[in-house]
Design an enzyme around this catalytic site. Structure first.
Site, PDB file in Angstrom:
ATOM      1  N   PRO A   1       8.743  13.083  99.498  1.00  0.00           N
ATOM      2  CA  PRO A   1       9.782  13.000  98.470  1.00  0.00           C
ATOM      3  C   PRO A   1      10.995  13.848  98.862  1.00  0.00           C
ATOM      4  O   PRO A   1      10.841  14.977  99.344  1.00  0.00           O
ATOM      5  CB  PRO A   1       9.109  13.571  97.222  1.00  0.00           C
ATOM      6  CG  PRO A   1       7.640  13.520  97.487  1.00  0.00           C
ATOM      7  CD  PRO A   1       7.461  13.554  98.977  1.00  0.00           C
TER       8      PRO A   1
ATOM      9  N   GLY B   1       9.927  19.897 101.975  1.00  0.00           N
ATOM     10  CA  GLY B   1      10.370  20.029 103.363  1.00  0.00           C
ATOM     11  C   GLY B   1      10.770  18.726 104.017  1.00  0.00           C
ATOM     12  O   GLY B   1      10.654  18.593 105.244  1.00  0.00           O
TER      13      GLY B   1
ATOM     14  N   ALA C   1      11.149  18.108 108.053  1.00  0.00           N
ATOM     15  CA  ALA C   1      10.191  17.210 108.711  1.00  0.00           C
ATOM     16  C   ALA C   1      10.914  16.075 109.434  1.00  0.00           C
ATOM     17  O   ALA C   1      10.518  15.677 110.537  1.00  0.00           O
ATOM     18  CB  ALA C   1       9.199  16.654 107.687  1.00  0.00           C
TER      19      ALA C   1
ATOM     20  N   ASP D   1      10.017  27.130 106.073  1.00  0.00           N
ATOM     21  CA  ASP D   1       9.819  25.665 106.089  1.00  0.00           C
ATOM     22  C   ASP D   1       9.650  25.124 107.506  1.00  0.00           C
ATOM     23  O   ASP D   1       8.688  24.414 107.805  1.00  0.00           O
ATOM     24  CB  ASP D   1      11.030  24.946 105.471  1.00  0.00           C
ATOM     25  CG  ASP D   1      11.040  25.035 103.965  1.00  0.00           C
ATOM     26  OD1 ASP D   1      10.317  25.885 103.424  1.00  0.00           O
ATOM     27  OD2 ASP D   1      11.784  24.256 103.337  1.00  0.00           O
TER      28      ASP D   1
HETATM   29  O1  PMV Z   1      12.821  24.673  98.285  1.00  0.00           O
HETATM   30  P1  PMV Z   1      12.065  24.880  99.547  1.00  0.00           P
HETATM   31  O2  PMV Z   1      10.699  24.347  99.540  1.00  0.00           O
HETATM   32  O3  PMV Z   1      12.844  24.558 100.766  1.00  0.00           O
HETATM   33  O4  PMV Z   1      11.738  26.415  99.627  1.00  0.00           O
HETATM   34  C1  PMV Z   1      12.665  27.395  99.760  1.00  0.00           C
HETATM   35  C2  PMV Z   1      11.972  28.687  99.836  1.00  0.00           C
HETATM   36  C3  PMV Z   1      12.843  29.845  99.483  1.00  0.00           C
HETATM   37  O5  PMV Z   1      12.054  30.985  99.641  1.00  0.00           O
HETATM   38  C4  PMV Z   1      13.303  29.754  98.032  1.00  0.00           C
HETATM   39  C5  PMV Z   1      14.069  29.900 100.380  1.00  0.00           C
HETATM   40  C6  PMV Z   1      13.773  30.262 101.815  1.00  0.00           C
HETATM   41  O6  PMV Z   1      14.709  30.150 102.620  1.00  0.00           O
HETATM   42  O7  PMV Z   1      12.659  30.701 102.124  1.00  0.00           O
END
Ligand code: PMV
Length: 319
Positions: free
Chosen positions: A99, A105, A109, A157
């Site tokens: 999604p 991610g 990906a 990520d």
């Molecule tokens: O929204 P996502 O799954 O890309 O997660 C971001 C994670 C954070 O900690 C909020 C930001 C980061 O850069 O780690």
């Protein structure tokens, strides 16, 4: 059309530690292999150069003409530079079941799949010693692309997507793939609210600037939860994660990155028997994850749908 290279990368969830990870605290993240991005490379017309066709986005990008901040072109360009390759006449087609903009991610990906497919095609097309990009190399290339739309991401990520295994991640340190003592199941509910991570990360930054001591203390409490969770996972006691997820969610509420819809999903999951639930990723939308057992999986999935989830994926973390 003959395929000359292929690449794949999974989705991911952050289990514990989002936001605090931006401030040097640890986070735990795991791949979600039920969803993936896949890229294939075929020869294109002579002189046409490298093109990337993102089917789901309905976008075709000629790498040589694309703007420097186009993520699809950047993934391709950075890979060619890394491999020391002049622009080939290839066509990359990428598809993804992850999604979009929901914290799983998908962008990282898609980049990783393109990078791997180009490296694979290089191996089949050029008489050079077999080359395989290490997870570190893939991770570093994906990070460069992620910077285009996230500003200064922590790197969690790209790391979990490139390593394709659960990782304990601290910004600036080598990632540590971690042991899973006993596998556990998660329900991942998409709130359906698109929430760019860049925005929530920016708001947390401003709030931290206003009240640094308060936010540092919140981040320390999250770090303690991450350490406890890592121990519970390694010890094969995943049921202990439920309470830790609830505590992490409460701290993310205090930080200001939850929202009414995510809170309603968490309440519904717990009421249906989930051992714990928390938002996952940037927050204000995106995903909620709930810890489920074999008996509670179906009722929790049903409850999450009823409480407004657009879709619910179940995944096992660990072999
Ligand atoms: O929204 P996502 O799954 O890309 O997660 C971001 C994670 C954070 O900690 C909020 C930001 C980061 O850069 O780690």
């Amino acid at each position: 059309m003959m395929i000359i290279g292929k690449g794949r990368a999974p989705g991911k969830v952050i289990l514990f530690g989002e936001h605090a990870v931006v401030y040097g605290r640890p986070a735990l993240a795991a791949p979600v292999t039920q969803v993936a991005a896949e890229a294939v490379v075929a020869q294109g017309p002579r002189g046409a150069g490298l093109t990337v066709w993102a089917e789901d986005l309905g976008r075709q990008v000629a790498v040589r003409d694309a703007s420097p901040d186009d993520p699809l072109a950047a993934a391709a360009r950075l890979t060619l530079a890394h491999l020391g390759l002049a622009e080939p006449d290839w066509r990359v087609t990428v598809r993804s079941t992850i999604p979009i903009a929901s914290g799983m991610g998908s962008g990282a990906a898609v980049s990783a799949a393109i990078i791997r497919a180009l490296a694979d095609a290089t191996n089949t097309q050029y008489p050079i010693p077999h080359l395989s990009l290490s997870p570190d190399a893939v991770s570093a290339l994906v990070y460069e692309v992620e910077k285009l739309h996230h500003g200064a991401p922590s790197g969690v990520d790209n790391t979990v997507i490139a390593y394709e295994q659960p990782v304990y991640f601290v910004r600036g340190q080598p990632p540590q793939p971690f042991a899973i003592g006993r596998p556990f199941m998660l329900a991942i509910a998409d709130s359906g609210i698109a929430s760019p991570t860049r925005i929530t990360v920016g708001e947390v930054r401003r709030a931290w600037e206003q009240a640094p001591a308060r936010f540092e203390a919140l981040f320390d409490r999250i770090a303690a939860i991450v350490e406890a969770a890592r121990s519970a996972i390694a010890a094969g006691e995943p049921e202990d994660l439920g309470a830790l997820m609830d505590q992490n969610h409460a701290l993310l509420q205090e930080i200001g990155v939850s929202c009414a819809e995510l809170d309603a999903l968490a309440t519904a999951a717990r009421a249906a028997g989930a051992l714990g639930a928390k938002l996952s990723g940037g927050g204000r939308g995106g995903n909620l994850i709930a810890l489920v057992g074999p008996k509670t999986m179906d009722p929790v999935v049903t409850a999450l749908r009823k409480a407004g989830a657009l879709s619910v994926i179940t995944t096992q973390v660990g072999a």
